[in-house]
Design a protein around this motif. Structure first.
Motif, PDB file in Angstrom:
ATOM      1  N   GLU A  19       0.743  -1.208  -0.202  1.00  0.00           N
ATOM      2  CA  GLU A  19       0.109   0.057   0.080  1.00  0.00           C
ATOM      3  C   GLU A  19       0.789   1.205   0.136  1.00  0.00           C
ATOM      4  O   GLU A  19       0.378   2.089  -0.759  1.00  0.00           O
ATOM      5  N   ASN A  20       1.841   1.099   0.874  1.00  0.00           N
ATOM      6  CA  ASN A  20       2.929   2.404   0.791  1.00  0.00           C
ATOM      7  C   ASN A  20       3.503   2.517  -0.767  1.00  0.00           C
ATOM      8  O   ASN A  20       3.591   3.761  -1.049  1.00  0.00           O
ATOM      9  N   TYR A  21       4.087   1.478  -1.326  1.00  0.00           N
ATOM     10  CA  TYR A  21       4.333   1.454  -2.776  1.00  0.00           C
ATOM     11  C   TYR A  21       3.471   2.128  -3.523  1.00  0.00           C
ATOM     12  O   TYR A  21       3.743   2.926  -4.343  1.00  0.00           O
ATOM     13  N   ALA A  22       2.140   1.723  -3.445  1.00  0.00           N
ATOM     14  CA  ALA A  22       1.218   2.176  -4.422  1.00  0.00           C
ATOM     15  C   ALA A  22       0.705   3.793  -4.153  1.00  0.00           C
ATOM     16  O   ALA A  22       0.746   4.468  -5.136  1.00  0.00           O
ATOM     17  N   VAL A  23       0.915   4.299  -2.819  1.00  0.00           N
ATOM     18  CA  VAL A  23       0.948   5.863  -2.443  1.00  0.00           C
ATOM     19  C   VAL A  23       1.828   6.247  -3.067  1.00  0.00           C
ATOM     20  O   VAL A  23       1.700   7.518  -3.961  1.00  0.00           O
ATOM     21  N   ASN A  24       3.227   5.748  -3.007  1.00  0.00           N
ATOM     22  CA  ASN A  24       4.348   6.702  -3.494  1.00  0.00           C
ATOM     23  C   ASN A  24       4.365   6.573  -4.933  1.00  0.00           C
ATOM     24  O   ASN A  24       4.784   7.433  -5.695  1.00  0.00           O
ATOM     25  N   SER A  25       3.960   5.398  -5.679  1.00  0.00           N
ATOM     26  CA  SER A  25       3.931   5.425  -6.927  1.00  0.00           C
ATOM     27  C   SER A  25       2.869   6.505  -7.781  1.00  0.00           C
ATOM     28  O   SER A  25       3.065   7.007  -8.750  1.00  0.00           O
ATOM     29  N   LEU A  26       1.521   6.621  -6.865  1.00  0.00           N
ATOM     30  CA  LEU A  26       0.531   7.465  -7.239  1.00  0.00           C
ATOM     31  C   LEU A  26       1.023   8.852  -7.379  1.00  0.00           C
ATOM     32  O   LEU A  26       0.738   9.725  -8.098  1.00  0.00           O
TER      33      LEU A  26
END
Length: 199
Positions: A19-26
């Motif tokens: 989820e942290n990766y998805a937030v940073n990616s977005l």
């Protein structure tokens, strides 16, 4: 028991990391799209924009000006042959970002962004003017809300962050964001249909 607890902890850390990766990616995706918009000259092959503007006298607001902008890369048309004659079928890609701008009072404007990265979405809403400042954001991964953040000057510059466990109001608003995106995407494709009616 210790082994079971360790597996649960590992699964929790793994889910949080994704989820942290998805937030940073977005966040990185939104920054890159903003840079594309800023540096676009409108030449062929660059980011294109379709815009709808509506002006309407609204009760208790007065004149409300709404501008919807859909930023996208134009795809090449499909070419096919029927009985020796070449025909072209237009193809359309989903927008990278949708921007809605409107006023909710003479001195208060709202700008909303939908950054669309595959099945993931970053929604930002910024309200500024005489009634204060509010900046809220929803991060959505595969149709699931994963993070909410808001800064609000009307509540003493309060900074709210919610992850994993969301209030009923935040979760409900996150679902509305996804519903609104569906409506926006329908309008986006309808714009192309309307543009061909009299041709």
């Amino acid at each position: 028991m210790k082994k079971y607890f360790f597996i649960l902890m590992l699964a929790s850390v793994s889910a949080y990391s994704q989820e942290n990766y998805a937030v940073n990616s977005l966040n990185a995706f939104a920054d890159s799209v903003d840079a594309l918009i800023k540096n676009s000259t409108g030449d062929a092959g660059e980011l294109m924009v379709s815009t709808v503007s509506v002006n309407r006298n609204e009760s208790a607001i007065g004149m409300q000006n709404t501008k919807l902008s859909y930023y996208y890369f134009q795809m090449d048309d499909s070419v096919y042959e029927i009985d020796g004659a070449l025909s072209f079928m237009p193809r359309y890609s989903d927008p990278l970002v949708i921007m809605a701008e409107y006023n909710i009072a003479a001195s208060q404007t709202v700008v909303v962004y939908y950054y669309i990265q595959g099945n993931n979405l970053l929604y930002r809403s910024i309200s500024t003017g005489g009634h204060g400042y509010t900046n809220s954001a929803y991060w959505i991964k595969d149709q699931e809300l994963i993070r909410f953040e808001e800064r609000n000057s009307m509540i003493g510059s309060k900074h709210v962050v919610q992850e994993d466990k969301f209030s009923k109001e935040v979760y409900s608003n996150g679902m509305l964001v996804m519903d609104h995106l569906k409506d926006h995407l329908k309008l986006y494709y309808d714009i192309f249909k309307v543009s061909g009616i009299d041709k």
